[in-house]
Design an enzyme around this catalytic site. Sequence first.
Site, short mmCIF file in Angstrom:
data_model
loop_
_atom_site.label_atom_id
_atom_site.label_comp_id
_atom_site.label_asym_id
_atom_site.label_seq_id
_atom_site.Cartn_x
_atom_site.Cartn_y
_atom_site.Cartn_z
N GLU A 257 -3.08 -13.31 -1.64
CA GLU A 257 -2.74 -12.67 -2.91
C GLU A 257 -1.73 -11.58 -2.57
OE1 GLU A 257 -3.30 -9.86 -5.74
OE2 GLU A 257 -5.42 -10.23 -5.35
N CYS A 296 -1.66 -4.68 -8.20
CA CYS A 296 -0.96 -5.94 -8.03
C CYS A 296 -0.71 -6.60 -9.38
CB CYS A 296 -1.75 -6.86 -7.11
SG CYS A 296 -3.47 -7.00 -7.56
#
Length: 675
Positions: A257, A296
């Site tokens: 990720e 994020c």
Amino acid sequence: MSRLLESYAAGRWYAASAEGHPLLDAATGEEVARISSAGLDLGEMVHHARTVGGPAIRELTFHERALLLKDLATHLTGLKDELYELSLATGATRRDSAIDIDGGFGTVFSYSSKGRRELPNDTVVCDGDLEQLGRTGVFLGQHVYTSRPGVAVQVNAFNFPVWGMLEKLAPAFIAGLPSIVKPASQTAYLTELVVRRIVESGILPEGSLQLLSGSAGDLLDHLTVQDSVAFTGSAHTAGILRQHPSVLHGGVQLQVEADSLNCSVLGPDVAAGDPEWDLFVKGVVTEMTAKAGQKCTAIRRVIVPAALADEVTEAIAARLASTVVGHPGDESTRMGPLASLGQRDEVRKAVEALRSSCDVVVEEHDVDGSGRGAFMSPVLLRARTGAVEPHDVEPFGPVSTVMSYDTLDEAVTLAARGKGSLVGSVVTHDPAVARRLVLGLAPWHGRILVLDRDDAPESTGHGSPLPMLVHGGPGRAGGGEELGGVRGVLHHMQRSAIQASPDMLTAITGRWTRGSQRTATPEHPFRHSLATLRIGDTIASEPRVISLEDIDHFADFTGDTFYAHTDPEAAAANPLFGGIVAHGYLIVSMAAGLFVDPAPGPVLANFGVDHLRFLTPVKAGDSIRVTLTVKQITPRSSADYGEVRWDALVVNGDDEPVATYDVLTLVAKHDNQQA
Ligand code: NDP
């Protein structure tokens, strides 16, 4: 000198054989702790996880593992104040800490609940339906998930030292895997405190959680084919990990990720003054300022209709003007500092890069005279036509760029230029716009929030990953997938197709398979509590003839006078029936009348049926009989009863299947617990 963080390795706390690297308070610049993993035996940690932690977890059923997680989350919730206090040093305001700390606990609670509700109280999970592989049904296929005898290495980013660890730990633990957690050094002191409290609690079996404080060193060299690495962080580090021989040639699974240039798209239907206008502007500002934009999932690209671009930009700028940047502990502070001076330098560098194709609408201004804290006020940019950088450069801080589109196709093209993102928002009240944008954006995103006045009151917002929804995104976002409820557990398990006879499948899966042996018990199975009820216990009923009067009566009584049950001529013209047929629900009701044992006993309630199918029409004069077999027994850990799933098979006088379904009942654990 400040305290040297320790690693929890092979059952003991380990202090490195070096002075360590200083970790500074984000707001004051004071040293909080030091960190080093020098001298740590990483091979021993992997061995400990494999030989102590893994076997201990896998002795437990999914439900037992899930219950431990509930105890753990409850225990940690009681220690929240201490964690909030230390979290200040990371630059997190109270609101930011809630996302990290409460968000982490919420994720563990959610996994505990899902693990008990959606997985069997067993150590193997059946996936999908049985496949009949031969003509007579003695050779079947069933997909199953089993636990890997490996280690889950979890490498986390600096921005969520608590949530980042727990969102990876919880699904891995339920899957039966021990975890080695490697937090980002910058904020590892908070992760270390949580792990310390977890270890002290003794709730998780020894070896199921180890902590690596400091550099990952040669950890990946020790991993092999049953092991996995889940990484959150920069695309650069992800690239290094992808090239590691253990990943390239050793069969180690890597889940990534990484960066993500998430967008929020405003629909062309929205005008200033609409509820969606405010939702859009507020959403952008929230995402720019929560965690000082170090998320994020934060919105980096603000995609708006060209005709509205000036007005939207002004509205965002006006709202940003009231953002108070300051010490995270001050009541009035809306946004704290970045995690470190180094991170701030990186963000400023990114802003410089963006300037080449963007105009700065809101400039950074000085917020901290001392220069010791990593403070940075929000920066808003406006992309010039054809700008490339906003789709390429990730400013991991309070920075967003407004860009405009003329058509919906252009909006989709702009969003796609992010090359794959974790999350996108579509803010519109027009269903047609929503459909076009969502279908265009979906292949480029792991999650999409469609926000309007209707869902806003309960919306969890653009930036919040939820334990029940998948988190991850294609392409630049890393291509990984985490969470998503039970999906997040199954990612850690091995799916295998098992080909075998019905009896073998029953023995292997712990779930009765149609075609395998049935046991006709001397007593009706409804007389058995969970203490004595067994998979395969069966009641086979006597036949019952269904008369035309029964069908008429059922039609009158229920009001279901559909022509196929009441109008001979119309029913005769029906291509499937060719005459009056019994209601499907009449068959199911009569089947219950045939199999039920009426007296009070351990069976407490019927809570539904699953997979109901009507296979052969029943005409007046046909007889039916039913066979009911115990298929699955799932004791509830938090109650004196459990769930019993019964296989129900109704056949007609020619033994043709008329209806099949699962009957779901609640049954007492012991005989003396009758209702
Ligand atoms: P890094 O990729 O540098 O670090 C992430 C994690 O990887 C840390 O735990 C780090 O440990 C570890 N790590 C670094 N090098 C290695 C290696 N060779 N082998 C194994 N582990 C390694 O990212 P940062 O957290 O420092 O953030 C930098 C950038 O990453 C941000 O500016 C942002 O662009 C992006 N990012 C993305 C996030 C997301 O969720 N998508 C979240 C946070 C950051 P250590 O800290 O000890 O070096």
